[in-house]
Design a protein around this motif. Structure first.
Motif, PDB file in Angstrom:
ATOM      1  N   UNK A  24     -21.501  36.932  -3.815  1.00 27.10           N
ATOM      2  CA  UNK A  24     -22.512  37.294  -2.717  1.00 27.10           C
ATOM      3  C   UNK A  24     -21.484  36.688  -1.646  1.00 27.10           C
ATOM      4  N   UNK A  25     -20.220  36.864  -0.935  1.00 22.86           N
ATOM      5  CA  UNK A  25     -19.544  36.517  -0.090  1.00 22.86           C
ATOM      6  C   UNK A  25     -19.092  37.670   1.137  1.00 22.86           C
ATOM      7  N   UNK A  26     -19.991  38.325   1.773  1.00 17.30           N
ATOM      8  CA  UNK A  26     -19.801  39.435   2.558  1.00 17.30           C
ATOM      9  C   UNK A  26     -18.664  39.461   2.932  1.00 17.30           C
ATOM     10  N   UNK A  27     -17.749  38.516   3.555  1.00 18.08           N
ATOM     11  CA  UNK A  27     -16.442  39.095   4.312  1.00 18.08           C
ATOM     12  C   UNK A  27     -15.770  39.041   3.431  1.00 18.08           C
ATOM     13  N   UNK A  28     -15.708  39.330   1.629  1.00 15.68           N
ATOM     14  CA  UNK A  28     -14.867  39.714   0.746  1.00 15.68           C
ATOM     15  C   UNK A  28     -14.773  41.065   0.417  1.00 15.68           C
ATOM     16  N   UNK A  46      -7.248  38.231   6.799  1.00 17.57           N
ATOM     17  CA  UNK A  46      -8.042  38.821   8.188  1.00 17.57           C
ATOM     18  C   UNK A  46      -9.446  39.697   7.049  1.00 17.57           C
ATOM     19  N   UNK A  47      -8.566  40.532   6.929  1.00 16.46           N
ATOM     20  CA  UNK A  47      -9.366  42.126   6.488  1.00 16.46           C
ATOM     21  C   UNK A  47     -10.652  41.930   4.959  1.00 16.46           C
ATOM     22  N   UNK A  48     -10.324  40.798   4.547  1.00 13.72           N
ATOM     23  CA  UNK A  48     -11.067  40.646   3.305  1.00 13.72           C
ATOM     24  C   UNK A  48     -10.625  40.406   2.141  1.00 13.72           C
TER      25      UNK A  48
END
Length: 139
Positions: free
Chosen positions: A51-55, A17-19
């Motif tokens: 391109x994954x801003x959540x990672x 959940x924290x990426x």
């Protein structure tokens, strides 16, 4: 010829959940040796993460007793019988995967345990940080 994967796909990805994204080499039956399917799967994962801003961070590790024994002997045997163009294309796919790993905007931590041989050293070198367990062996 595509070989059946006894333990699922050659690469598994999970996310907290924290990426924190964990990328797992998932071919423990061959000490996580990579072949064309593994290289393609890793390349696709790294492209998506770019391109994954959540990672927020990526951890690369191997399933089973080894991080990776490098190139799969059956894959290398197949490529030895291929022509020059096929071998160059194969080498370019490997280079692209390593470039995508190295260029990830997230910090990439390589968690190395057991054997890290041959091409596995390239994977480790493309990461930002490598942490080796006491049982890690490099060659």
């Amino acid at each position: 010829m595509t070989q059946q994967q006894p333990n699922g796909p050659p690469v598994r990805v999970s996310r907290s959940e924290a990426g924190a994204v964990t990328v797992v080499l998932n071919r423990p039956h061959v000490h996580n040796a990579f072949d064309e399917q593994t290289i393609e799967a890793l390349s696709d994962v790294f492209l998506g993460l770019a391109d994954d801003p959540g990672a927020r961070v990526v951890v690369l590790r191997g399933e089973g007793r080894s991080f990776s024994s490098g190139g799969d002997a059956n894959w290398m045997r197949r490529m030895a019988g291929a022509d020059r163009d096929a071998n160059e294309a194969d080498a370019q796919r490997l280079a692209l995967m390593l470039r995508r790993l190295e260029a990830l905007p997230q910090p990439v931590i390589c968690a190395v345990h057991g054997n890290a041989f041959g091409g596995a050293i390239g994977l480790i070198s493309a990461c930002d940080i490598a942490i080796a367990a006491d049982d890690a062996r490099f060659a």
